[in-house]
Design a protein around this motif. Structure first.
Motif, PDB file in Angstrom:
ATOM      1  N   ASN A 247     -25.392 -53.743   5.752  1.00 52.03           N
ATOM      2  CA  ASN A 247     -24.654 -52.657   6.400  1.00 52.03           C
ATOM      3  C   ASN A 247     -24.999 -51.136   6.148  1.00 52.03           C
ATOM      4  OD1 ASN A 247     -24.232 -53.600   9.313  1.00 52.03           O
ATOM      5  ND2 ASN A 247     -22.777 -54.025   8.262  1.00 52.03           N
ATOM      6  N   LEU A 248     -26.650 -50.327   6.214  1.00 50.99           N
ATOM      7  CA  LEU A 248     -25.822 -49.180   4.760  1.00 50.99           C
ATOM      8  C   LEU A 248     -25.254 -48.375   5.451  1.00 50.99           C
ATOM      9  CD1 LEU A 248     -30.212 -48.599   4.475  1.00 50.99           C
ATOM     10  CD2 LEU A 248     -28.387 -49.602   3.118  1.00 50.99           C
ATOM     11  N   PRO A 249     -24.803 -48.111   4.225  1.00 53.92           N
ATOM     12  CA  PRO A 249     -23.398 -46.830   4.430  1.00 53.92           C
ATOM     13  C   PRO A 249     -24.195 -46.217   4.723  1.00 53.92           C
ATOM     14  CG  PRO A 249     -23.854 -46.028   2.273  1.00 53.92           C
ATOM     15  CD  PRO A 249     -24.730 -47.926   2.535  1.00 53.92           C
ATOM     16  N   ASP A 250     -22.559 -44.602   5.894  1.00 47.99           N
ATOM     17  CA  ASP A 250     -23.395 -43.853   6.466  1.00 47.99           C
ATOM     18  C   ASP A 250     -22.770 -42.237   5.503  1.00 47.99           C
ATOM     19  OD1 ASP A 250     -24.572 -42.127   7.979  1.00 47.99           O
ATOM     20  OD2 ASP A 250     -22.526 -42.509   9.962  1.00 47.99           O
ATOM     21  N   ILE A 251     -24.211 -42.313   5.565  1.00 54.63           N
ATOM     22  CA  ILE A 251     -22.949 -41.173   4.332  1.00 54.63           C
ATOM     23  C   ILE A 251     -24.079 -39.444   4.937  1.00 54.63           C
ATOM     24  CG2 ILE A 251     -24.163 -39.510   2.406  1.00 54.63           C
ATOM     25  CD1 ILE A 251     -25.117 -42.003   0.934  1.00 54.63           C
ATOM     26  N   SER A 252     -23.081 -38.855   5.398  1.00 54.51           N
ATOM     27  CA  SER A 252     -23.402 -37.508   6.358  1.00 54.51           C
ATOM     28  C   SER A 252     -24.595 -36.973   5.659  1.00 54.51           C
ATOM     29  CB  SER A 252     -21.954 -36.769   6.424  1.00 54.51           C
ATOM     30  OG  SER A 252     -21.099 -37.474   7.160  1.00 54.51           O
ATOM     31  N   TYR A 253     -25.112 -35.744   6.501  1.00 55.79           N
ATOM     32  CA  TYR A 253     -25.810 -35.036   5.831  1.00 55.79           C
ATOM     33  C   TYR A 253     -27.197 -35.207   4.208  1.00 55.79           C
ATOM     34  CZ  TYR A 253     -22.175 -32.229   8.596  1.00 55.79           C
ATOM     35  OH  TYR A 253     -21.051 -31.654   9.112  1.00 55.79           O
ATOM     36  N   ALA A 254     -26.975 -36.544   4.546  1.00 55.36           N
ATOM     37  CA  ALA A 254     -27.796 -37.144   3.052  1.00 55.36           C
ATOM     38  C   ALA A 254     -29.076 -38.292   4.244  1.00 55.36           C
ATOM     39  CB  ALA A 254     -27.246 -38.170   2.918  1.00 55.36           C
ATOM     40  N   SER A 255     -30.583 -37.647   3.319  1.00 57.70           N
ATOM     41  CA  SER A 255     -31.034 -39.574   4.392  1.00 57.70           C
ATOM     42  C   SER A 255     -31.618 -40.115   2.451  1.00 57.70           C
ATOM     43  CB  SER A 255     -32.479 -38.122   4.270  1.00 57.70           C
ATOM     44  OG  SER A 255     -32.982 -37.912   3.325  1.00 57.70           O
ATOM     45  N   TRP A 256     -31.592 -41.079   2.879  1.00 61.30           N
ATOM     46  CA  TRP A 256     -32.405 -41.850   1.940  1.00 61.30           C
ATOM     47  C   TRP A 256     -33.788 -41.904   1.791  1.00 61.30           C
ATOM     48  CZ3 TRP A 256     -28.665 -44.642   0.711  1.00 61.30           C
ATOM     49  CH2 TRP A 256     -27.635 -45.472   0.918  1.00 61.30           C
ATOM     50  N   GLU A 257     -34.039 -41.782   0.191  1.00 60.35           N
ATOM     51  CA  GLU A 257     -34.983 -41.692  -1.098  1.00 60.35           C
ATOM     52  C   GLU A 257     -36.027 -42.401  -0.435  1.00 60.35           C
ATOM     53  OE1 GLU A 257     -35.168 -41.620  -4.652  1.00 60.35           O
ATOM     54  OE2 GLU A 257     -33.508 -39.568  -5.450  1.00 60.35           O
ATOM     55  N   ARG A 258     -37.625 -41.674  -0.962  1.00 65.67           N
ATOM     56  CA  ARG A 258     -38.959 -43.150   0.009  1.00 65.67           C
ATOM     57  C   ARG A 258     -38.846 -44.355  -1.312  1.00 65.67           C
ATOM     58  NH1 ARG A 258     -43.780 -40.565   1.536  1.00 65.67           N
ATOM     59  NH2 ARG A 258     -44.268 -42.082   1.859  1.00 65.67           N
ATOM     60  N   ASN A 259     -38.820 -45.270  -1.132  1.00 66.57           N
ATOM     61  CA  ASN A 259     -38.584 -46.267  -1.727  1.00 66.57           C
ATOM     62  C   ASN A 259     -39.804 -47.204  -1.652  1.00 66.57           C
ATOM     63  OD1 ASN A 259     -37.422 -48.043  -0.027  1.00 66.57           O
ATOM     64  ND2 ASN A 259     -36.024 -47.236  -0.998  1.00 66.57           N
ATOM     65  N   ASP A 260     -39.928 -48.894  -2.461  1.00 69.52           N
ATOM     66  CA  ASP A 260     -40.832 -48.963  -2.316  1.00 69.52           C
ATOM     67  C   ASP A 260     -40.885 -49.832  -1.339  1.00 69.52           C
ATOM     68  OD1 ASP A 260     -42.478 -48.206  -4.705  1.00 69.52           O
ATOM     69  OD2 ASP A 260     -41.390 -50.320  -6.055  1.00 69.52           O
ATOM     70  N   TYR A 261     -40.325 -49.972  -0.004  1.00 66.13           N
ATOM     71  CA  TYR A 261     -39.832 -50.964   1.141  1.00 66.13           C
ATOM     72  C   TYR A 261     -39.568 -50.221   2.060  1.00 66.13           C
ATOM     73  CZ  TYR A 261     -35.450 -51.412  -1.713  1.00 66.13           C
ATOM     74  OH  TYR A 261     -34.242 -51.764  -1.535  1.00 66.13           O
ATOM     75  N   ASN A 262     -39.578 -50.470   3.064  1.00 73.41           N
ATOM     76  CA  ASN A 262     -38.973 -49.799   4.138  1.00 73.41           C
ATOM     77  C   ASN A 262     -37.219 -50.588   4.404  1.00 73.41           C
ATOM     78  OD1 ASN A 262     -38.432 -47.993   6.489  1.00 73.41           O
ATOM     79  ND2 ASN A 262     -39.966 -49.184   7.471  1.00 73.41           N
ATOM     80  N   LEU A 263     -36.362 -49.246   4.299  1.00 75.27           N
ATOM     81  CA  LEU A 263     -35.013 -49.787   4.494  1.00 75.27           C
ATOM     82  C   LEU A 263     -34.930 -50.573   5.627  1.00 75.27           C
ATOM     83  CD1 LEU A 263     -33.134 -46.501   2.487  1.00 75.27           C
ATOM     84  CD2 LEU A 263     -33.256 -49.271   1.820  1.00 75.27           C
TER      85      LEU A 263
END
Length: 582
Positions: A247-263
């Motif tokens: 359960n990835l934390p829900d961070i308002s007004y943010a997006s995860w950086e692109r990395n080697d695998y799809n979250l």
């Protein structure tokens, strides 16, 4: 029609040409009164005078009413009003008129779902009625078909009309395949058919899926469907041991950086996994800390740095009247990303942004400009040797037009404009006009009637003449030439200054033989001139073509005299005679 107790009108009553329509007479309760108040009836455009005044004398009210109705009907029969609105058809052409002449024919077309069964024309008859028969019939469908292991919602009707619909359902333990509802539609404009095809009911069995256990997490979709082919859709999920963070934390007004695998494909993250994120446009980190979270040994994520709205500078509200605004109160700043202001300015000021609207953008700036009011353009700047002849200030885009004083010409655009509360261009200049200089025995490098400051010209003397002064002169702001105007003077060839020799050598000192001849004649007179010099000082002697001038003797120089012969002027001094400018 109702009786009315109006007084007997005078016989000389005048009737207006106001027409009372047939449907008004038949339906209006006060139709007789409307007529008796001065109206007439009109039939096919011809005035029909009513003998109403005579009817008032009839004492029997019943007889009066019968006679009145007879008169009314006799004047209105013939024309037709608007055609009736038919539920099954409509006119082919738009109808704008409200009256139609006897014999008028209107053609109609059937509505969708209706078939034509008769002539589709409406005719206005002599009685003022629209004559027609039913010419469209609604399409009909047979009862909907039955299906195995199911039923439909329809009743026991012998037929179903166009647009009717029924819904199918299956018996317990059977699944419906296809569309649950079908409708009565039309083919070839008249044949009623059911569409689409009815569904079917079948028994579908899928094998039991794996049940997740405690201590495991579900990997895959939690909702799957048993399809008609007895297979599950979507793919069966799997259960994996929970040895990391979920359960990835829900961070308002943010997006995860692109990395080697799809979250999105990961349901569990190993201990020590670090995930970085970015604040969305228009937002920034609330604290000066890294934007990342890490999976800890207790299988929880570290706390995240929140994202908050970007702030915009607070505008100076002097001379501003806010008409409308939207604000997200952040607690940190007055205005933030997404806020906007609609404003006007006090008299004598204009808003710097278009239409007085500004909004706070993602980069923390106001677009198109920060709300502010600036004074309208003041009077335009003055110019030397000129003035503005027209100034228009009471407008969103003031303008000023210049003109020059006499003797000066305009250089640059005559009109300047005020935009964004500043004069956009420098005012024009007034340049001086200099008259063409007159040069004797010479010419100008550029020959014009007038010259504009700071034009310059070069003086070029004729052959045998030289420039006395500077060759180049410039048109100055004072409309004069600077420096002093030069002149062209005759230049004696080398050797002529020492002595005047008769014959061939003398010809070298003069431009043509005629001048040599005149010089010789003057030379012959030199003895007489010497005598006259002693006797006459400061006088002029004229005899024929020759004029002798004797100026007064100077204190430090020998007496100098002049002899004019024709167009030549000769100098008499200690040196031999030589022609000078005349």
């Amino acid at each position: 029609c109702l009786t009315s107790s109006c007084p007997i009108p005078p016989f000389q009553i005048s009737f207006n040409r106001k027409t009372l329509k047939r449907h008004q007479i038949m339906h209006a309760q006060r139709a007789p009164l409307a007529l008796l108040e001065g109206s007439t009836l009109d039939r096919k455009g011809e005035s029909a005078a009513s003998l109403v005044s005579r009817l008032w004398k009839v004492s029997n009210s019943t007889l009066f009413q019968m006679m009145l109705v007879t008169v009314l009907l006799a004047t209105v029969l013939g024309d037709c009003g608007p055609p009736p609105k038919l539920p099954f058809a409509s006119s082919i052409n738009p109808l704008y008129d409200t009256e139609f002449k006897t014999g008028t024919t209107l053609k109609y077309t059937c509505h969708p779902g209706y078939g034509k069964i008769n002539s589709s024309r409406l005719i206005c008859d002599a009685k003022g009625l629209w004559n027609y028969s039913i010419f469209c019939a609604i399409a009909k469908c047979e009862p909907p078909p039955d299906i195995r292991n199911g039923k439909h919602s329809g009743g026991d009707q012998e037929f179903y009309t166009y647009a009717s619909s029924v819904t199918y359902s299956c018996n317990p333990y059977f699944s419906l395949i296809g569309n649950a509802s079908i409708s009565c539609t039309v083919e070839n404009k008249t044949i009623g058919v059911w569409s689409p095809n009815p569904p079917i009911c079948e028994k579908i069995v899928c094998r039991r899926s794996q049940i997740p256990k405690e201590g495991y997490i579900l990997c895959g979709s939690s909702l799957i469907y048993c399809e008609a082919n007895n297979e599950w859709y979507l793919s069966l999920p799997s259960c994996i041991s929970m040895n990391g963070c979920t359960n990835l934390p829900d961070i308002s007004y943010a997006s995860w950086e692109r990395n080697d695998y799809n979250l999105s494909d990961h349901k569990i993250f190993e201990i020590g996994t670090e995930l970085k994120y970015l604040c969305k446009p228009g937002y920034r980190p609330a604290l000066d800390e890294p934007l990342s979270v890490t999976c800890q040994e207790n299988l929880t994520w570290t706390s995240s740095n929140e994202c908050e709205r970007v702030c915009c500078p607070t505008p100076d509200l002097e001379n501003i009247r806010i008409m409308n605004e939207r604000r997200y109160f952040t607690g940190r700043c007055v205005y933030a990303y997404g806020d906007y202001i609609s404003y006007t300015c006090d008299e004598g000021y204009y808003p710097v942004s278009v239409d007085g609207e500004s909004s706070c953008h993602t980069d923390g700036t106001w677009k198109p400009k920060m709300p502010a009011c600036e004074p309208v353009c003041s009077y335009p700047p003055s110019i030397a040797h000129g003035h503005y002849k027209e100034v228009i200030l009471i407008t969103p885009y003031p303008e000023a037009t210049y003109e020059c004083d006499e003797g000066y010409v305009l250089a640059g655009c005559a009109t300047i404009y005020c935009k964004s509360f500043h004069w956009q261009h420098a005012p024009p200049q007034c340049k001086a006009l200099c008259l063409k200089p007159e040069i004797v025995n010479g010419r100008l490098s550029v020959d014009k009637d007038q010259y504009v400051e700071p034009e310059n010209v070069t003086i070029e003397c004729d052959s045998g003449y030289g420039v006395v002064g500077l060759k180049s002169i410039t048109c100055s702001e004072k409309r004069t030439w600077y420096p002093e105007m030069p002149r062209c003077e005759w230049e004696a060839p080398e050797g002529c200054e020492q002595q005047a020799l008769p014959g061939r050598k003398l010809m070298q000192c003069f431009p043509n033989p005629d001048n040599v001849k005149m010089a010789l004649e003057v030379y012959k007179l030199s003895p007489e001139i010497d005598l006259l010099e002693l006797e006459i000082q400061g006088k002029m002697i004229h005899s024929g073509k020759i004029t002798i001038i004797f100026p007064k003797r100077g204190k430090k120089r020998r007496l100098v005299g002049f002899i004019q012969y024709g167009s030549l002027l000769f100098c008499i001094s200690t040196i031999p005679l030589a022609p000078i400018s005349w």
